[in-house]
Design a protein around this motif. Structure first.
Motif, PDB file in Angstrom:
ATOM      1  N   ASN B 124      12.371 -13.647  -2.390  1.00  0.00           N
ATOM      2  CA  ASN B 124      11.751 -14.474  -3.173  1.00  0.00           C
ATOM      3  C   ASN B 124      12.748 -15.838  -3.813  1.00  0.00           C
ATOM      4  OD1 ASN B 124       9.300 -12.839  -1.517  1.00  0.00           O
ATOM      5  ND2 ASN B 124       8.277 -15.171  -2.570  1.00  0.00           N
ATOM      6  N   LEU B 131       8.861 -11.127  -9.521  1.00  0.00           N
ATOM      7  CA  LEU B 131       8.214 -10.378  -8.585  1.00  0.00           C
ATOM      8  C   LEU B 131       8.182  -8.637  -8.004  1.00  0.00           C
ATOM      9  CD1 LEU B 131       6.379 -11.517  -6.600  1.00  0.00           C
ATOM     10  CD2 LEU B 131       7.628 -11.738  -4.411  1.00  0.00           C
ATOM     11  N   GLN B 144       1.102   4.440  -4.217  1.00  0.00           N
ATOM     12  CA  GLN B 144       1.170   4.130  -2.848  1.00  0.00           C
ATOM     13  C   GLN B 144       2.926   4.905  -2.473  1.00  0.00           C
ATOM     14  OE1 GLN B 144       2.386   0.250  -1.881  1.00  0.00           O
ATOM     15  NE2 GLN B 144      -0.082  -0.099  -0.874  1.00  0.00           N
ATOM     16  N   SER B 215       1.726 -13.355  -8.773  1.00  0.00           N
ATOM     17  CA  SER B 215       2.370 -14.909  -9.096  1.00  0.00           C
ATOM     18  C   SER B 215       1.474 -15.834  -8.508  1.00  0.00           C
ATOM     19  CB  SER B 215       3.924 -14.236  -7.621  1.00  0.00           C
ATOM     20  OG  SER B 215       3.119 -14.334  -6.240  1.00  0.00           O
ATOM     21  N   ARG B 238      -3.673 -15.566 -14.876  1.00  0.00           N
ATOM     22  CA  ARG B 238      -3.917 -14.350 -13.918  1.00  0.00           C
ATOM     23  C   ARG B 238      -3.127 -13.312 -14.119  1.00  0.00           C
ATOM     24  NH1 ARG B 238      -5.069 -15.274  -7.881  1.00  0.00           N
ATOM     25  NH2 ARG B 238      -5.652 -12.598  -8.299  1.00  0.00           N
TER      26      ARG B 238
ATOM     27  N   GLU C 134      -0.306 -16.299  -3.434  1.00  0.00           N
ATOM     28  CA  GLU C 134       0.119 -15.027  -4.321  1.00  0.00           C
ATOM     29  C   GLU C 134       1.420 -15.243  -2.333  1.00  0.00           C
ATOM     30  OE1 GLU C 134       1.298 -12.702  -5.306  1.00  0.00           O
ATOM     31  OE2 GLU C 134      -0.342 -11.778  -7.487  1.00  0.00           O
ATOM     32  N   ASN C 135       2.649 -15.361  -3.214  1.00  0.00           N
ATOM     33  CA  ASN C 135       3.801 -15.457  -1.840  1.00  0.00           C
ATOM     34  C   ASN C 135       4.310 -14.453  -1.743  1.00  0.00           C
ATOM     35  OD1 ASN C 135       4.459 -18.729  -2.205  1.00  0.00           O
ATOM     36  ND2 ASN C 135       3.010 -17.911  -1.454  1.00  0.00           N
ATOM     37  N   MET C 136       5.187 -13.610  -0.519  1.00  0.00           N
ATOM     38  CA  MET C 136       6.084 -13.111  -1.100  1.00  0.00           C
ATOM     39  C   MET C 136       6.928 -12.471   1.236  1.00  0.00           C
ATOM     40  SD  MET C 136       6.602  -8.980  -0.685  1.00  0.00           S
ATOM     41  CE  MET C 136       6.211  -7.480  -1.519  1.00  0.00           C
ATOM     42  N   PHE C 147       4.880  -2.037   5.748  1.00  0.00           N
ATOM     43  CA  PHE C 147       5.127  -2.853   5.404  1.00  0.00           C
ATOM     44  C   PHE C 147       3.765  -3.965   5.035  1.00  0.00           C
ATOM     45  CE2 PHE C 147       6.396  -7.418   4.280  1.00  0.00           C
ATOM     46  CZ  PHE C 147       6.299  -7.747   3.038  1.00  0.00           C
ATOM     47  N   LEU C 149       0.612  -3.281   5.539  1.00  0.00           N
ATOM     48  CA  LEU C 149      -0.804  -2.857   5.360  1.00  0.00           C
ATOM     49  C   LEU C 149      -0.578  -2.106   4.222  1.00  0.00           C
ATOM     50  CD1 LEU C 149      -1.294  -0.127   8.543  1.00  0.00           C
ATOM     51  CD2 LEU C 149      -2.002  -1.913   7.724  1.00  0.00           C
ATOM     52  N   ASP C 150       0.644  -1.274   3.318  1.00  0.00           N
ATOM     53  CA  ASP C 150       0.681  -0.917   2.110  1.00  0.00           C
ATOM     54  C   ASP C 150       0.722  -2.348   1.534  1.00  0.00           C
ATOM     55  OD1 ASP C 150       1.160   1.534   2.800  1.00  0.00           O
ATOM     56  OD2 ASP C 150       3.016   1.222   2.136  1.00  0.00           O
ATOM     57  N   TYR C 151       1.160  -3.389   1.241  1.00  0.00           N
ATOM     58  CA  TYR C 151       1.546  -4.872   0.678  1.00  0.00           C
ATOM     59  C   TYR C 151       0.116  -5.211   0.159  1.00  0.00           C
ATOM     60  CZ  TYR C 151       3.020  -8.275  -3.349  1.00  0.00           C
ATOM     61  OH  TYR C 151       3.365  -8.928  -4.233  1.00  0.00           O
ATOM     62  N   GLN C 153      -2.825  -4.276   0.872  1.00  0.00           N
ATOM     63  CA  GLN C 153      -3.112  -3.718   0.620  1.00  0.00           C
ATOM     64  C   GLN C 153      -3.541  -4.020  -0.616  1.00  0.00           C
ATOM     65  OE1 GLN C 153      -2.661   1.023   0.389  1.00  0.00           O
ATOM     66  NE2 GLN C 153      -4.819   1.202  -1.267  1.00  0.00           N
ATOM     67  N   ILE C 154      -2.262  -3.958  -1.263  1.00  0.00           N
ATOM     68  CA  ILE C 154      -2.302  -4.031  -2.784  1.00  0.00           C
ATOM     69  C   ILE C 154      -2.528  -5.797  -3.288  1.00  0.00           C
ATOM     70  CG2 ILE C 154      -0.240  -4.964  -4.745  1.00  0.00           C
ATOM     71  CD1 ILE C 154       1.484  -2.378  -3.190  1.00  0.00           C
ATOM     72  N   SER C 158      -6.227  -6.657  -5.409  1.00  0.00           N
ATOM     73  CA  SER C 158      -6.142  -7.649  -6.950  1.00  0.00           C
ATOM     74  C   SER C 158      -6.289  -9.470  -6.911  1.00  0.00           C
ATOM     75  CB  SER C 158      -4.459  -7.930  -7.430  1.00  0.00           C
ATOM     76  OG  SER C 158      -3.823  -8.079  -6.393  1.00  0.00           O
ATOM     77  N   GLY C 159      -7.006  -9.285  -6.239  1.00  0.00           N
ATOM     78  CA  GLY C 159      -7.607 -10.399  -5.672  1.00  0.00           C
ATOM     79  C   GLY C 159      -7.279 -11.882  -4.903  1.00  0.00           C
ATOM     80  N   SER C 160      -6.282 -11.502  -3.859  1.00  0.00           N
ATOM     81  CA  SER C 160      -6.543 -11.592  -2.769  1.00  0.00           C
ATOM     82  C   SER C 160      -7.896 -11.800  -1.333  1.00  0.00           C
ATOM     83  CB  SER C 160      -5.275 -11.767  -2.125  1.00  0.00           C
ATOM     84  OG  SER C 160      -4.147 -11.749  -2.783  1.00  0.00           O
TER      85      SER C 160
END
Lengths: 86, 360, 208
Positions: B124, B131, B144, B215, B238, C134-136, C147, C149-151, C153-154, C158-160
């Motif tokens: 990123n 991040l 996890q 982020s 945040r 959020e961006n990733m 990938f 599913l895991d992220y 969930q996170i 946390s608000g998204s």
């Protein structure tokens, strides 16, 4: 047809890697840096400075001058003619 | 609690966190003038690792950093199914294979270190490091994985140098973040690694607490910083909210501070909006240059050393205020007990990220 | 539960939204395949022409998802939709073109350089929609449901409130783009490993 303007459009497409555009897509008076026009930004302005030097042998030292000159293809052509006449 | 520790830094200033800390305590910079490095043969200031040469530099750096990290933790967790390696990088092994910048390196690392899972790469731009640390903490928190090793790495390539030159963004002297006479970045290279874990006993030395942050995108421009600092403000707000922390509790801010006119100005506006303008603040780019995807991990590792050694480190390259909002930039090293510190990053693509480190 | 509420598959010769073909490549056209889609759907965003292929693909697929599902994103605040994207080759195609600019064409091109990072497409989508969330961007050997599913969930914890996810592989030899929207709903295809694998292959189903 003004051949300088047509050349400029080709050069803009080439220099800015806009190969999805054709000369017909750019109107002479379209505002290059307006979101409704070509949507160019400060990075593209750097490319236009390179373009002026590469294709027209014109060096632009004052960025403010570029702001005026790069408004549209019309103003670019006028600027090139003025600089060449001087 | 999410722990972070076992920090390793490989940079022009040394091959471990302690050597790097010695250099920082002496305000020694890793930046040097490299003859004829530029696109038109100009001399360019760079923070290059002298001993790093030849092919596979990206891979070499990561192997070195991971080997050092493993010697500082319970090595039995490395091959565990409950352990993941995350790699933060922008251009990876670009110089070795443009079409496969990461996957070959990941496969090699898995084999070399006997990892249960293939490492995961997060790319990123300049917020990658911060991040990735946040992703690691969240993965551990969500159960996890139990342990996540975070490696940040980028090598200084002609590709990236010429690119920043084409943007007129390369400083003609060692970069001077937040200074009135700043005029661009200095490109650097390096690698840092830390272990993020839910288990404090796997660290050889006492770990610190990692408070994962958020982020936020600027939604403004892909390469120009926001004029209002909106994304950075949202990210830090945040991060504070998540942990119920207020600006008053921050003892020190480790800013992004690239040394370009617009980035540093944007940060000053954001920190002012966040009521952080009076907090001791530095940018570490004057020591390491801008190491892109490695920066967030290297700088967080330095923050950890600052906490451990109880010392604020001077913001190298800064002498005169050069942003529209005044900041409390650290002018000389100063002993100070640091409990809670904020690390931020901002980068191309409009990204902003932040995290906090707390002394336990 | 988490449900896949919309998706888009963009391949070398056709583009599908929710399994329906919305554009087919005209091999006789002088326009690039992405420009054909842009024109066909009367999108008006001149910045499109400046984007590199990754950003064009991400922009098109996200706009087509929105078009086919009116109201889809209106339910969210400007920072509640997170973007989770990945591919296998990073920005290699644009990297190659930037390298060409300084090795063959004489000057490093700034307008190409700014696209030599894979996460720029996230910035373009954020800008086009004024999304501050959020961006990733991750680089993986191949499309891996786990990938997302895991992220996902996170980020959800946390608000998204919604996720726009994408696999975005556009190279000289192929186009393999799969964008999907994940939201909280009572019914619909679950955000699951099997559903993601199946929907990512939607081209085959429609081609029969």
């Amino acid at each position: 047809m003004d051949s300088l303007k047509e050349d400029l459009k080709k050069q803009i497409i080439e220099q800015l890697n806009l190969e999805d555009l054709t000369v017909a897509d750019i109107a002479d008076d379209a505002l290059l840096f307006n979101d409704q026009g070509l949507g160019l930004d400060s990075i593209d302005a750097l490319e236009l400075i390179v373009l002026l030097e590469k294709y027209h042998g014109i060096q632009l030292v004052n960025p403010e001058e570029g702001k005026e000159a790069f408004k549209s293809v019309d103003t670019m052509a006028a600027y090139i003619r003025k600089r060449k006449a001087a | 609690m999410i722990y972070v520790g076992a920090e390793v830094i490989v940079s022009p200033l040394g091959n471990n966190a302690e050597d790097n800390w010695q250099a920082l305590s002496a305000n020694r910079s890793g930046i040097a003038l490299v003859p004829a490095a530029g696109f038109s043969g100009e001399d360019i200031h760079l923070a290059r690792i002298g001993s790093l040469a030849g092919p596979l530099r990206f891979q070499q750096l990561i192997v070195n950093a991971l080997t050092a990290l493993i010697s500082r933790i319970d090595a039995a967790i490395v091959p565990s199914n409950r352990t993941l390696v995350l790699i933060s990088s922008t251009k990876g092994a670009l110089d070795d294979d443009m079409n496969d910048q990461f996957n070959a390196t990941c496969a090699l690392l898995q084999q070399h270190f006997g990892l249960a899972h293939l490492p995961l790469v997060i790319s990123n731009a300049c917020i990658s490091g911060v991040l990735t640390l946040n992703v690691a903490a969240n993965m551990v928190k969500a159960g996890q994985y139990e342990h996540v090793i975070v490696v940040g790495c980028d090598v200084a390539s002609d590709f990236v140098l010429y690119g920043f030159q084409s943007l007129f963004a390369v400083s003609d002297k060692p970069c001077a973040p937040f200074d009135a006479a700043r005029n661009g970045i200095t490109l650097g290279e390096g690698c840092a690694a830390v272990l993020v874990s839910g288990t404090g006993s796997v660290f050889e030395n006492a770990p610190l607490e990692l408070l994962a942050g958020a982020s936020a995108n600027d939604a403004n421009h892909i390469s120009g910083p926001s004029r209002t600092g909106e994304g950075l403000v949202r990210s830090v707000k945040r991060t504070f909210e998540t942990h119920g922390v207020s600006a008053d509790e921050i003892d020190f801010v480790c800013a992004h501070g690239t040394g370009t006119l617009f980035n540093d100005e944007m940060e000053s506006i954001a920190f002012d909006r966040l009521s952080l303008a009076d907090k001791p603040l530095n940018s570490l780019k004057g020591y390491f240059g801008h190491t892109l995807g490695a920066a967030g991990v290297i700088e967080t590792a330095v923050c950890m050393q600052m906490v451990r050694n109880g010392m604020l480190v001077r913001s190298l390259g800064y002498t005169d205020a050069g942003t529209s909002r005044p900041l409390n930039i650290i002018l000389k090293n100063e002993p100070k007990i640091l409990n809670t510190i904020l690390k931020t990053a901002s980068g191309f693509g409009g990204g902003n990220a932040s995290l906090m480190i707390r002394n336990i | 539960m988490k449900v896949i509420t919309a998706y888009c598959n963009l391949r070398a010769d056709r583009c599908l939204v929710n399994g329906e073909v919305v554009a087919e490549r005209d091999p006789a056209s002088e326009d690039s395949w992405f420009k054909q889609i842009y024109k066909k759907h009367a999108l008006a965003y001149p910045k499109f022409y400046k984007m590199d292929v990754l950003s064009q693909a991400g922009y098109l697929a996200s706009e087509l998802i929105k078009k086919a599902n009116p109201g889809l994103v209106d339910a969210y605040a400007d920072d509640e939709i997170a973007l989770i994207f990945a591919n296998a080759t990073s920005s290699a195609e644009t990297d190659r073109r930037f390298k060409q600019s300084y090795e063959e064409a004489g000057t490093p091109s700034p307008s190409l350089f700014v696209y030599t990072l894979p996460n720029i497409v996230l910035g373009e989508i954020a800008i086009a929609n004024k999304w501050y969330g959020e961006n990733m961007f991750a680089v993986l050997p191949k499309f891996a449901p786990g990938f997302y599913l895991d992220y996902g969930q996170i980020l959800s914890s946390s608000g998204s409130r919604a996720l726009l996810c994408g696999w975005l592989e556009v190279t000289a030899t192929g186009t393999d783009v799969f964008l999907f929207m994940v939201e909280e709903r009572e019914t619909g295809p679950a955000f699951s490993h099997d559903n993601l694998l199946q929907l990512s292959q939607a081209r085959e189903a429609a081609a029969i």
